[in-house]
Every structure is written in structure tokens, then in C-alpha cells.
Design an enzyme around this catalytic site. Sequence first.
Site, short mmCIF file in Angstrom:
data_model
loop_
_atom_site.label_atom_id
_atom_site.label_comp_id
_atom_site.label_asym_id
_atom_site.label_seq_id
_atom_site.Cartn_x
_atom_site.Cartn_y
_atom_site.Cartn_z
N ASP A 1 0.85 -1.20 0.00
CA ASP A 1 0.00 0.00 0.00
C ASP A 1 0.89 1.25 0.00
O ASP A 1 0.80 2.09 0.89
CB ASP A 1 -0.91 -0.03 1.22
CG ASP A 1 -2.07 0.94 1.11
OD1 ASP A 1 -2.45 1.30 -0.02
OD2 ASP A 1 -2.62 1.34 2.16
N ASN B 1 1.58 6.68 3.44
CA ASN B 1 2.38 5.70 4.18
C ASN B 1 3.87 5.94 4.02
O ASN B 1 4.67 5.06 4.37
CB ASN B 1 2.03 4.28 3.73
CG ASN B 1 0.70 3.82 4.29
OD1 ASN B 1 0.26 4.29 5.34
ND2 ASN B 1 0.05 2.90 3.60
N ASP C 1 3.25 1.54 8.38
CA ASP C 1 2.02 0.80 8.14
C ASP C 1 2.17 -0.30 7.10
O ASP C 1 1.81 -0.15 5.93
CB ASP C 1 0.88 1.74 7.73
CG ASP C 1 -0.49 1.05 7.81
OD1 ASP C 1 -0.55 -0.12 8.26
OD2 ASP C 1 -1.48 1.68 7.43
#
Length: 329
Positions: free
Chosen positions: A204, A209, A221
Site C-alpha cells: 500500500d 504511508n 504501516d
Amino acid sequence: MNTLNPTPYADLSPDRVLDAVESIGLPTDGHLLALNSYENRVYQVGLDEAAPVIAKFYRPGRWSDAAILEEHAFSQDLADAEIPAVPPFATQGRTLHEHRGHRFSLSPRRGGRTPELEDPTVLEWLGRLLGRIHAIGAVTPFAHRPTLDIPSFGTQPRDFLLAGGWIPKDLLPAYTSVVDQALEGVAASFARAGDYTAIRLHGDCHRGNLLWTDAGPHFVDFDDARMGPAVQDLWMLLSGERPDQTRQLADVLAGYEDFCDFDHRELHLIEALRTLRQIHYAAWLAHRWEDPAFPAAFPWFNTQHYWQDHILALREQIAAMEEGPLWSA
């Protein structure tokens, strides 16, 4: 996705968060700050005579304990290789804890700012970092985490939306036709890419992030870490018109290939993966809609305008997939 309890955090009060941290022997000072997170719940917690920590409470039913521990081990592998990731730290000999039905982990607080993704120097630096991450990610596979594939990110989310009656009736024929055509384009793109090597990914890599400091970038994360093609961690760094993305990709790969080989056949997957993300994202919001945090954070979801825009975006993706990769290897 967990559908058994749509409001799993209803009992996660501030006092319970502080009690959870204190239950593993860390006295708190009563200070608590909720951080932006929807899938999980994340808080900055003040400690007595120590720096604040980040407490992450995992959504019940989403990951098994084994899958969470694999995420922890992966980020620790990266940190052990002096790659700037932020793994949870062990307390009482473990990184995953439980308190009154809620699993949680604690990590050190790491600050930073959003990176300037329009800067070629920044993109090359991020490419080097991702190349180092993927070199380690390719060593061993995940055993308990899934693979990013067409069923889990495409056909299953589509089927959930259709079965749940989420699409307005007057848009249902258009949605059904477009999403099916989009998934055909995804399948054709994967066929053109051929057999690729699935590796452990961050999964992701959007700018939220990524945090940038004077010392450079670090990733946070790893909750969506899974197996998949390396390009999944690259394409979300690209934006703008096609010529802009081509230049940005060249900058990223200039750094990436200093540390890890890149299979250029995976360029066929960029628009296919973008399409899968759009389909999956709509279903994710629908799955979570009974969680009070979601209507508050995404008030535009499930409106007529939202579905009209979603259908238009899928049409644009169909055209993008037909256009081919950003360059031919």
C-alpha cells in the site's frame, strides 16, 4: 474482510486504550491522541518518563495472529538490514498483545512529512529504498498472508457489491457491463505480463504511508503487506498525465535497479493493478459502512454521484489498459 461485527471498536474507549498499554507494564501519563486510521485504530499514547508510543489496535477478524506476526517479522527483517521501516517493539517477549478482546502492538513514534513526489531526486531515492525492501522481500514468501490477485481484488469485490444491492438500480446495467469489461482487460494485462515472481510487498505504497525527514524516507504501516508483483509497490508513486508517469517511473527505476532486478514485463500490470484497486476500494467502503468512522470520513460514498464517477473511472481504466505499458522494454 470481517463482516461478523460491523462495529468492533464500540467498546474501545480512551480508558480501555490506556489500560491495554498499562496491562503490559508500561505506565501511561494519561495523554492520548487518535491518529488517522480507518481499518484499524491507532493512537499516540503518552508514557511516564518515556517517549510516547504508537498503539495499533487490529480490526477483529481481518488477520489471523500468524498473519499479523508475519507483518511484524517482515518489518523487523527490514530494520535489521538498516532499511528505514518502523517495526513494533517487543514487550514481555512478544510484539502482539491482547487486552479485553482487542489485539494490539506498540511501535516507536516516528515523525516526518509527505515526500515531494514530483521531485526526480526524491523518486530515485524512493526507488532505491523499494529496491532494498524487495531484495529482502524476495528471499522467502509469506506463509499466512494472501496474494494480490484478480479474484481477491476484482471478482469477489464486484460480486459483493452486486449481491448487496449497492449499485443504484438505474446505474446497474452500466456498472455490470463496465466492471465486467474492466476485469476482462485486467485478465488480458496479466496474460501479457506472463508469469511473474510474487514477492513480499509493502502492498500500500501511497504517499500517506511515506514519511520524509532530513535523513530521507521511511515507510510506515505494513498492515496491507502481502505477496504480489513488485510493480504493485511502484505504481502508486506515479501521477499526472502519461508522459509525466513515464518520466516518474524512469526516475523510480533508476534507483530501484541499483539494488534489485526489475522484470519489465510487469509494466503491463500497472493499469490493471490500478483498476483492481478501484474495484476493491469501493467494496472495502461498502464492507465497512456500518462502522461509524466510515460515513463520517467518507460522506460522499454510496451517492449517485459516487457511482457515476466510479463507472467513468472504470471506463477510463479500460482505455488505459488497451493503450499498453508506459514504455516497451
